[in-house]
Design an enzyme around this catalytic site. Structure first.
Site, PDB file in Angstrom:
ATOM      1  N   GLU A  52     -27.859  -2.025  50.888  1.00 20.05           N
ATOM      2  CA  GLU A  52     -27.914  -3.366  50.301  1.00 20.05           C
ATOM      3  C   GLU A  52     -29.194  -4.131  50.643  1.00 20.05           C
ATOM      4  OE1 GLU A  52     -24.003  -5.250  50.068  1.00 20.05           O
ATOM      5  OE2 GLU A  52     -25.020  -7.163  50.345  1.00 20.05           O
ATOM      6  N   HIS A 109      -7.886 -10.029  47.070  1.00 21.89           N
ATOM      7  CA  HIS A 109      -9.350 -10.031  47.046  1.00 21.89           C
ATOM      8  C   HIS A 109      -9.868 -10.114  45.600  1.00 21.89           C
ATOM      9  CE1 HIS A 109     -13.482  -8.970  47.938  1.00 21.89           C
ATOM     10  NE2 HIS A 109     -13.387  -7.964  47.082  1.00 21.89           N
ATOM     11  N   LYS A 127     -19.066   1.242  52.648  1.00 22.26           N
ATOM     12  CA  LYS A 127     -18.838   0.024  53.438  1.00 22.26           C
ATOM     13  C   LYS A 127     -17.460   0.102  54.072  1.00 22.26           C
ATOM     14  CE  LYS A 127     -21.701  -3.411  51.115  1.00 22.26           C
ATOM     15  NZ  LYS A 127     -21.671  -4.691  50.374  1.00 22.26           N
ATOM     16  N   LYS A 179     -20.846   2.276  40.193  1.00 25.39           N
ATOM     17  CA  LYS A 179     -20.987   2.050  41.634  1.00 25.39           C
ATOM     18  C   LYS A 179     -21.812   3.162  42.275  1.00 25.39           C
ATOM     19  CE  LYS A 179     -19.252   0.387  45.856  1.00 25.39           C
ATOM     20  NZ  LYS A 179     -18.272  -0.380  46.577  1.00 25.39           N
ATOM     21  N   HIS A 205     -15.307 -14.670  48.625  1.00 28.92           N
ATOM     22  CA  HIS A 205     -15.062 -14.503  50.062  1.00 28.92           C
ATOM     23  C   HIS A 205     -14.687 -15.838  50.706  1.00 28.92           C
ATOM     24  CE1 HIS A 205     -17.489 -10.483  50.521  1.00 28.92           C
ATOM     25  NE2 HIS A 205     -16.325 -10.336  49.925  1.00 28.92           N
ATOM     26  N   HIS A 260     -18.754 -12.679  44.594  1.00 34.13           N
ATOM     27  CA  HIS A 260     -18.162 -12.550  45.932  1.00 34.13           C
ATOM     28  C   HIS A 260     -18.507 -13.711  46.863  1.00 34.13           C
ATOM     29  CE1 HIS A 260     -17.039  -8.668  44.490  1.00 34.13           C
ATOM     30  NE2 HIS A 260     -16.597  -8.245  45.652  1.00 34.13           N
ATOM     31  N   GLU A 296     -12.441  -6.439  39.446  1.00 28.17           N
ATOM     32  CA  GLU A 296     -13.642  -5.703  39.906  1.00 28.17           C
ATOM     33  C   GLU A 296     -14.220  -4.875  38.748  1.00 28.17           C
ATOM     34  OE1 GLU A 296     -15.137  -6.215  42.727  1.00 28.17           O
ATOM     35  OE2 GLU A 296     -13.704  -6.536  44.360  1.00 28.17           O
ATOM     36  N   ARG A 310     -17.872   7.988  68.205  1.00 30.35           N
ATOM     37  CA  ARG A 310     -19.144   7.719  67.489  1.00 30.35           C
ATOM     38  C   ARG A 310     -19.200   8.358  66.108  1.00 30.35           C
ATOM     39  NH1 ARG A 310     -20.908   8.500  72.770  1.00 30.35           N
ATOM     40  NH2 ARG A 310     -21.426   6.519  73.745  1.00 30.35           N
ATOM     41  N   ARG A 350     -28.090  -3.246  45.410  1.00 31.38           N
ATOM     42  CA  ARG A 350     -26.652  -3.241  45.718  1.00 31.38           C
ATOM     43  C   ARG A 350     -26.070  -4.647  45.755  1.00 31.38           C
ATOM     44  NH1 ARG A 350     -23.254   0.706  49.830  1.00 31.38           N
ATOM     45  NH2 ARG A 350     -21.229  -0.233  49.355  1.00 31.38           N
ATOM     46  N   ASN A 369     -22.076  -7.676  44.682  1.00 32.14           N
ATOM     47  CA  ASN A 369     -21.455  -8.871  45.274  1.00 32.14           C
ATOM     48  C   ASN A 369     -21.282  -9.969  44.230  1.00 32.14           C
ATOM     49  OD1 ASN A 369     -21.372  -7.744  47.834  1.00 32.14           O
ATOM     50  ND2 ASN A 369     -23.495  -8.330  48.247  1.00 32.14           N
TER      51      ASN A 369
HETATM   52  P1  NAD Z   1      -4.710  -3.748  49.796  1.00 33.57           P
HETATM   53  O1  NAD Z   1      -5.322  -2.583  50.441  1.00 33.57           O
HETATM   54  O2  NAD Z   1      -4.245  -4.857  50.658  1.00 33.57           O
HETATM   55  O3  NAD Z   1      -3.530  -3.242  48.869  1.00 33.57           O
HETATM   56  C1  NAD Z   1      -2.787  -4.177  48.155  1.00 33.57           C
HETATM   57  C2  NAD Z   1      -1.292  -3.913  48.267  1.00 33.57           C
HETATM   58  O4  NAD Z   1      -0.958  -2.790  47.452  1.00 33.57           O
HETATM   59  C3  NAD Z   1      -0.799  -3.568  49.663  1.00 33.57           C
HETATM   60  O5  NAD Z   1       0.397  -4.281  49.880  1.00 33.57           O
HETATM   61  C4  NAD Z   1      -0.514  -2.077  49.599  1.00 33.57           C
HETATM   62  O6  NAD Z   1       0.516  -1.672  50.467  1.00 33.57           O
HETATM   63  C5  NAD Z   1      -0.095  -1.907  48.167  1.00 33.57           C
HETATM   64  N1  NAD Z   1      -0.305  -0.574  47.603  1.00 33.57           N
HETATM   65  C6  NAD Z   1      -1.363   0.249  47.781  1.00 33.57           C
HETATM   66  N2  NAD Z   1      -1.246   1.328  46.992  1.00 33.57           N
HETATM   67  C7  NAD Z   1      -0.084   1.193  46.324  1.00 33.57           C
HETATM   68  C8  NAD Z   1       0.575   1.969  45.349  1.00 33.57           C
HETATM   69  N3  NAD Z   1       0.028   3.090  44.853  1.00 33.57           N
HETATM   70  N4  NAD Z   1       1.784   1.538  44.883  1.00 33.57           N
HETATM   71  C9  NAD Z   1       2.315   0.376  45.343  1.00 33.57           C
HETATM   72  N5  NAD Z   1       1.723  -0.410  46.238  1.00 33.57           N
HETATM   73  C10 NAD Z   1       0.526  -0.015  46.716  1.00 33.57           C
HETATM   74  O7  NAD Z   1      -5.731  -4.417  48.739  1.00 33.57           O
HETATM   75  P2  NAD Z   1      -6.824  -3.811  47.756  1.00 33.57           P
HETATM   76  O8  NAD Z   1      -6.892  -4.769  46.636  1.00 33.57           O
HETATM   77  O9  NAD Z   1      -6.634  -2.387  47.480  1.00 33.57           O
HETATM   78  O10 NAD Z   1      -8.166  -3.907  48.607  1.00 33.57           O
HETATM   79  C11 NAD Z   1      -8.725  -5.125  48.938  1.00 33.57           C
HETATM   80  C12 NAD Z   1      -9.701  -4.915  50.073  1.00 33.57           C
HETATM   81  O11 NAD Z   1     -10.790  -4.076  49.659  1.00 33.57           O
HETATM   82  C13 NAD Z   1     -10.331  -6.193  50.568  1.00 33.57           C
HETATM   83  O12 NAD Z   1     -10.227  -6.264  51.961  1.00 33.57           O
HETATM   84  C14 NAD Z   1     -11.786  -6.071  50.172  1.00 33.57           C
HETATM   85  O13 NAD Z   1     -12.639  -6.726  51.048  1.00 33.57           O
HETATM   86  C15 NAD Z   1     -11.986  -4.596  50.210  1.00 33.57           C
HETATM   87  N6  NAD Z   1     -13.112  -4.114  49.419  1.00 33.57           N
HETATM   88  C16 NAD Z   1     -14.001  -3.299  50.017  1.00 33.57           C
HETATM   89  C17 NAD Z   1     -15.058  -2.793  49.305  1.00 33.57           C
HETATM   90  C18 NAD Z   1     -15.976  -1.803  49.939  1.00 33.57           C
HETATM   91  O14 NAD Z   1     -17.012  -1.500  49.340  1.00 33.57           O
HETATM   92  N7  NAD Z   1     -15.637  -1.257  51.082  1.00 33.57           N
HETATM   93  C19 NAD Z   1     -15.226  -3.150  47.958  1.00 33.57           C
HETATM   94  C20 NAD Z   1     -14.289  -3.994  47.373  1.00 33.57           C
HETATM   95  C21 NAD Z   1     -13.236  -4.485  48.113  1.00 33.57           C
HETATM   96  N1  GLY Z   2     -18.204  -4.190  46.899  1.00 32.73           N
HETATM   97  C1  GLY Z   2     -19.548  -4.394  47.369  1.00 32.73           C
HETATM   98  C2  GLY Z   2     -20.258  -3.155  47.736  1.00 32.73           C
HETATM   99  O1  GLY Z   2     -19.702  -2.086  47.844  1.00 32.73           O
HETATM  100  O2  GLY Z   2     -21.432  -3.199  47.955  1.00 32.73           O
END
Ligand code: NAD
Ligand code: GLY
Length: 361
Positions: free
Chosen positions: A235, A263, A141, A225, A250, A246, A183, A119, A239, A243
């Site tokens: 949100e 993404h 998130k 942010k 998405h 998005h 972003e 939890r 917030r 998006n």
């Molecule tokens: P990812 O986590 O898939 O990373 C992309 C690639 O980069 C992977 O293959 C990883 O192994 C590689 N990588 C990571 N760090 C590296 C480094 N330093 N050197 C070399 N390779 C490296 O993708 P991302 O773009 O980081 O994240 C996308 C995700 O984030 C999506 O799922 C999206 O929905 C999510 N997201 C979440 C929020 C939130 O508020 N939680 C906001 C925006 C996006």
């Molecule tokens: N990337 C959307 C959020 O964090 O709210």
């Protein structure tokens, strides 16, 4: 460069984003200073671990590592189950801290594991992609995708701290780096014409990852942010601006089964779709719409969309979390740095905008 500290004061927890070259090497002391519970589990991916694991393992010498695949198509419950399995096998108890070490996928999945294991156990994010450093590690998130829609399963769960070491971006492939820049452009479009202009004008130094150029851009994105999530953690209103782009973004990810687009790339197209919607309503000047197109084009090519039918996109959009009581909330740009949230976009308008951007009939 001097470390930058940004406070994130959400109602459920106040914490700090620290941006500092070499921060990873000092992580052990940082976690001790935070009184992070002493059994530490690093969740990372095989690739990130191979590239940067030794440095982190040295800094957190008694930590145990859990490696799971990353990339969007692995962002699902079975991968999170692998994290739970490893925690259970290691008898991880409430005096444990999960340290996420990877991009947004690792952060979101391991953050969800931290939110739900026993939890809730302590969480610290150490993001390693530009996208994760400027966006996903901040704001709480966490979660995973469902085959029918992006991030449909998740929670709000704030970390104890976010530690950003821009040096890890040195190994990030150009395409992944670019994915993070979309972003940053998002923040420019929603909140800061100055940030938008900086990306447009300083593109070469940004891509060259010159610290004096890149660190201020990461810091400004984190500040934007932090201010938004502090004002609206769950949100309910403001917030939603995060998006921006998005809704279609998405949908692109879902219709291509999370395999074809990063993404950030999907968000790049999504921003063009909302700019087109705003243009069609006369809400955005042609000059500003063109500036957005130009800056997106200047980063490099996006994967093609001409084979993706607008009808399929519309179906996916209907499953989006941004549908509230049957109405789709869309963030429209009204200028560079300003938006309006509307809930009266019709299917006809959305279809026209998708086609104008290049989706198939
Ligand atoms: P990812 O986590 O898939 O990373 C992309 C690639 O980069 C992977 O293959 C990883 O192994 C590689 N990588 C990571 N760090 C590296 C480094 N330093 N050197 C070399 N390779 C490296 O993708 P991302 O773009 O980081 O994240 C996308 C995700 O984030 C999506 O799922 C999206 O929905 C999510 N997201 C979440 C929020 C939130 O508020 N939680 C906001 C925006 C996006
Ligand atoms: N990337 C959307 C959020 O964090 O709210």
């Amino acid at each position: 460069m001097d470390p930058v500290r940004i406070d994130v004061a959400t109602p459920s927890r106040a914490y700090t984003v620290t941006i500092a070259d070499g921060a990873i090497e000092r992580l052990g002391r940082t976690l001790d200073d935070l009184h992070a519970p002493e059994r530490r589990f690093i969740v990372s991916s095989p690739l990130v671990w191979r590239l940067h694991g030794p440095k982190l393992a040295h800094a957190l010498s008694s930590a145990e590592s859990i490696l799971v695949p990353d990339g969007e198509r692995f962002k699902q419950l079975p991968t999170v189950a692998r994290i739970y399995d490893a925690l259970v096998r290691a008898n991880a108890d409430r005096a444990s801290t999960i340290v996420t070490f990877g991009g947004g996928v690792i952060g979101d999945m391991a953050g969800f594991a931290a939110a739900t294991y026993l939890r809730g156990v302590a969480l610290v994010h150490v993001p390693t992609t530009l996208l994760a450093q400027v966006d996903s590690a901040i704001g709480g998130k966490v979660g995973v995708n469902h085959p029918l829609g992006k991030n449909l399963i998740g929670a709000f769960y704030q970390p104890l701290a976010v530690i950003v070491d821009p040096q890890v971006l040195g190994t990030l492939p150009r395409r992944e780096f670019r994915a993070g820049l979309y972003e940053v452009i998002k923040y420019g479009m929603t909140s800061s014409a100055a940030l938008f202009d900086r990306v447009a004008k300083e593109r070469k130094a940004i891509f060259a990852r010159v610290p004096e150029t890149l660190t201020p851009i990461i810091a400004e994105s984190c500040r934007i942010k932090a201010a938004v999530v502090a004002a609206d953690e769950r949100e309910a209103g403001l917030r939603r601006i995060l998006n921006f782009g998005h809704t279609a973004g998405h949908a692109i990810e879902a219709v291509t089964k999370y395999r074809r687009f990063r993404h950030g790339e999907a968000v790049g197209y999504g921003m063009l779709v909302v700019a087109q919607l705003a243009r069609a309503r006369g809400a955005l000047a042609e000059r500003d719409a063109q500036a957005l197109k130009d800056v997106i084009a200047s980063l490099g090519p996006l994967p093609p969309i001409a084979d993706l039918p607008a009808t399929q996109m519309l179906d996916a959009i209907k499953h989006d979390k941004k549908m509230v009581a049957g109405r789709l909330h869309v963030v429209l740009p009204t200028a560079i740095g300003a938006t309006a949230i509307v809930d009266d976009v019709t299917e006809k308008e959305m279809r026209a905008a998708l086609k104008a951007v290049g989706f198939a009939k």
